[in-house]
Design a protein around this motif. Structure first.
Motif, mmCIF file in Angstrom:
data_model
loop_
_atom_site.group_PDB
_atom_site.id
_atom_site.type_symbol
_atom_site.label_atom_id
_atom_site.label_comp_id
_atom_site.label_asym_id
_atom_site.label_seq_id
_atom_site.Cartn_x
_atom_site.Cartn_y
_atom_site.Cartn_z
ATOM 1 N N ASN A 1 -0.372 3.881 13.556
ATOM 2 C CA ASN A 1 0.311 5.168 13.760
ATOM 3 C C ASN A 1 1.387 5.400 12.694
ATOM 4 O OD1 ASN A 1 0.683 7.583 15.261
ATOM 5 N ND2 ASN A 1 2.490 6.717 16.249
ATOM 6 N N PRO A 2 1.021 5.374 11.400
ATOM 7 C CA PRO A 2 2.041 5.570 10.362
ATOM 8 C C PRO A 2 2.589 6.987 10.372
ATOM 9 C CG PRO A 2 -0.160 5.577 9.394
ATOM 10 C CD PRO A 2 -0.328 5.199 10.838
ATOM 11 N N LYS A 3 3.916 7.095 10.262
ATOM 12 C CA LYS A 3 4.573 8.398 10.314
ATOM 13 C C LYS A 3 5.266 8.771 9.006
ATOM 14 C CE LYS A 3 3.796 9.572 14.642
ATOM 15 N NZ LYS A 3 3.004 10.774 14.988
ATOM 16 N N ASN A 4 5.367 7.847 8.070
ATOM 17 C CA ASN A 4 6.017 8.129 6.799
ATOM 18 C C ASN A 4 5.465 7.177 5.739
ATOM 19 O OD1 ASN A 4 7.533 5.601 7.096
ATOM 20 N ND2 ASN A 4 8.753 6.721 8.609
ATOM 21 N N LEU A 5 5.922 7.346 4.505
ATOM 22 C CA LEU A 5 5.390 6.541 3.400
ATOM 23 C C LEU A 5 5.620 5.047 3.621
ATOM 24 C CD1 LEU A 5 6.538 8.827 0.469
ATOM 25 C CD2 LEU A 5 4.165 8.271 1.027
ATOM 26 N N LYS A 6 6.791 4.687 4.114
ATOM 27 C CA LYS A 6 7.092 3.275 4.369
ATOM 28 C C LYS A 6 6.102 2.698 5.378
ATOM 29 C CE LYS A 6 10.868 0.274 5.971
ATOM 30 N NZ LYS A 6 10.269 -0.205 7.240
ATOM 31 N N GLU A 7 5.818 3.439 6.434
ATOM 32 C CA GLU A 7 4.907 2.944 7.468
ATOM 33 C C GLU A 7 3.456 2.928 6.979
ATOM 34 O OE1 GLU A 7 5.611 5.130 11.047
ATOM 35 O OE2 GLU A 7 7.650 4.338 11.285
ATOM 36 N N VAL A 8 3.109 3.812 6.056
ATOM 37 C CA VAL A 8 1.767 3.755 5.461
ATOM 38 C C VAL A 8 1.582 2.416 4.754
ATOM 39 C CG1 VAL A 8 0.309 4.674 3.615
ATOM 40 C CG2 VAL A 8 1.413 6.236 5.227
ATOM 41 N N MET A 9 2.579 2.005 3.991
ATOM 42 C CA MET A 9 2.463 0.729 3.285
ATOM 43 C C MET A 9 2.466 -0.453 4.248
ATOM 44 S SD MET A 9 4.553 1.500 -0.264
ATOM 45 C CE MET A 9 5.922 2.416 0.444
ATOM 46 N N GLU A 10 3.213 -0.347 5.328
ATOM 47 C CA GLU A 10 3.182 -1.403 6.352
ATOM 48 C C GLU A 10 1.803 -1.461 7.014
ATOM 49 O OE1 GLU A 10 6.358 -0.248 8.880
ATOM 50 O OE2 GLU A 10 7.935 -1.101 7.598
ATOM 51 N N THR A 11 1.178 -0.302 7.206
ATOM 52 C CA THR A 11 -0.153 -0.257 7.799
ATOM 53 C C THR A 11 -1.181 -0.896 6.873
ATOM 54 O OG1 THR A 11 0.395 1.758 9.037
ATOM 55 C CG2 THR A 11 -1.941 1.290 8.707
ATOM 56 N N LEU A 12 -1.059 -0.656 5.582
ATOM 57 C CA LEU A 12 -1.955 -1.300 4.622
ATOM 58 C C LEU A 12 -1.861 -2.821 4.731
ATOM 59 C CD1 LEU A 12 -1.345 0.994 1.535
ATOM 60 C CD2 LEU A 12 -3.576 0.576 2.582
ATOM 61 N N THR A 13 -0.652 -3.319 4.863
ATOM 62 C CA THR A 13 -0.457 -4.768 5.015
ATOM 63 C C THR A 13 -1.098 -5.267 6.311
ATOM 64 O OG1 THR A 13 1.611 -4.701 3.754
ATOM 65 C CG2 THR A 13 1.273 -6.600 5.209
ATOM 66 N N ALA A 14 -0.909 -4.519 7.392
ATOM 67 C CA ALA A 14 -1.475 -4.921 8.684
ATOM 68 C C ALA A 14 -2.995 -4.931 8.639
ATOM 69 C CB ALA A 14 -0.983 -3.971 9.780
ATOM 70 N N LEU A 15 -3.600 -3.903 8.036
ATOM 71 C CA LEU A 15 -5.057 -3.858 7.938
ATOM 72 C C LEU A 15 -5.579 -4.954 7.013
ATOM 73 C CD1 LEU A 15 -5.747 -0.008 7.744
ATOM 74 C CD2 LEU A 15 -6.084 -1.540 9.695
ATOM 75 N N GLY A 16 -4.814 -5.283 5.993
ATOM 76 C CA GLY A 16 -5.202 -6.393 5.126
ATOM 77 C C GLY A 16 -5.307 -7.694 5.901
ATOM 78 N N ASP A 17 -4.396 -7.890 6.857
ATOM 79 C CA ASP A 17 -4.454 -9.088 7.688
ATOM 80 C C ASP A 17 -5.660 -9.050 8.623
ATOM 81 O OD1 ASP A 17 -3.191 -11.571 8.803
ATOM 82 O OD2 ASP A 17 -3.122 -10.327 10.602
#
Length: 306
Positions: free
Chosen positions: A135-151
């Motif tokens: 549920n990314p809501k901003n640019l910072k959370e988009v990058m956190e989501t990329l990290t999570a999906l990478g895991d």
């Protein structure tokens, strides 16, 4: 058992058999328990091999992580990268088709909290298909989501590279805009009939601000509606038209605005048509959207490109 009862019972038996024996439903030592970004506990395969993405942004993220070969189905409007056009479609992200999803025997579905219906997620989980939601809501959370999906996809190194590239591009825009004194007033149009813009809690708003502009439609309503007269009263310096409706519709909208020579955006011919995908999908291409918008608002800072 009568013939009629037998006919009714067979589909139910087949359904139970699928749930019991499908790879998605099997519980084995090859699973692990994780907490997804929306706080749900999910049991996922150690290394997912058959993934379905339930939103275009998730499709783009998975392919950006180099895991596109694992995707067996995508949401209807997934169109990037080009090779996703040949993949089976499982309905729109607001109306996923559960039967189509089940028929593709995924071992993992990726979902977005803001869009995918909760009842669909629950149905999939009841038949043994794990659903990992973001549920990314901003640019910072988009990058956190990329990290999570990478895991999740065992693509940690690629996720780090994608995140680092995105961060470098955002920082380069910040560097070039440092010291900008005048911020153009921007009307960002995403709907044609009626005229719809973007409020404060949107990706477009964040990109406008970071690109050195002021969103004249900023406010508590995420997607406010306007009349032509209301837009004229705002006197935007720049009008950006970003819509899923392309080509001839774009040119028609531009022609309509060009009738109103009294507003700065028209007087100085600063009406720009841009692809909606770069501004409303929370994925790596938001960096493309930021670069494009920054060049539109401050062309003097971007001679020679990036």
């Amino acid at each position: 058992m009568t013939y009629r009862r037998l006919r009714c019972a067979v589909p139910a038996v087949l359904w139970v058999a699928w749930v019991v024996f499908s790879p998605a439903a099997a519980v084995s030592a090859q699973t692990r328990t994780v907490t997804d970004p929306v706080g749900r506990t999910v049991h996922i395969p150690e290394e997912p091999r058959r993934v379905i993405t339930l939103a275009p942004s998730l499709t783009e993220m998975v392919f950006a992580l180099g895991a596109g070969h694992r995707v067996v189905g995508v949401s209807r409007y997934s169109n990037f990268p080009p090779q996703v056009q040949d993949l089976p479609k499982v309905g729109s992200y607001v109306q996923p088709d559960v039967e189509k999803i089940v028929a593709l025997t995924p071992d993992l579905c990726l979902a977005v909290k803001d869009g995918n219906p909760r009842e669909v997620v629950e149905k999939l989980e009841r038949v043994g298909i794990p659903v990992y939601a973001v549920n990314p809501k901003n640019l910072k959370e988009v990058m956190e989501t990329l990290t999570a999906l990478g895991d999740v996809l065992q693509a940690q190194e690629e996720a780090r590279k994608v995140k680092d590239r995105m961060e470098r591009r955002l920082e380069e825009v910040d560097r070039r805009l440092r010291g900008v004194e005048r911020r153009p007033r921007v009307f960002f149009q995403i709907g044609v009939t009626p005229i719809v813009s973007v409020g404060t809690e949107t990706f477009a708003q964040e990109l406008i601000h970071r690109a050195g502009g002021v969103n004249v439609a900023a406010g508590p309503e995420p997607y406010p509606r306007f009349s032509v007269e209301q837009v004229l009263a705002l006197r935007p310096d720049v009008i950006v038209v970003s819509s899923m409706e392309r080509e001839q519709v774009f040119e028609t909208v531009r022609a309509e605005w060009m009738r109103w020579r009294g507003i700065p955006a028209v007087a100085f011919e600063r009406i720009h048509l841009v692809p909606s995908d770069l501004f409303d999908r929370p994925g790596p291409r938001l960096a493309d959207g930021l670069e494009l918008l920054a060049r539109i608002l401050h062309p003097e800072r971007f001679h020679g490109g990036f």
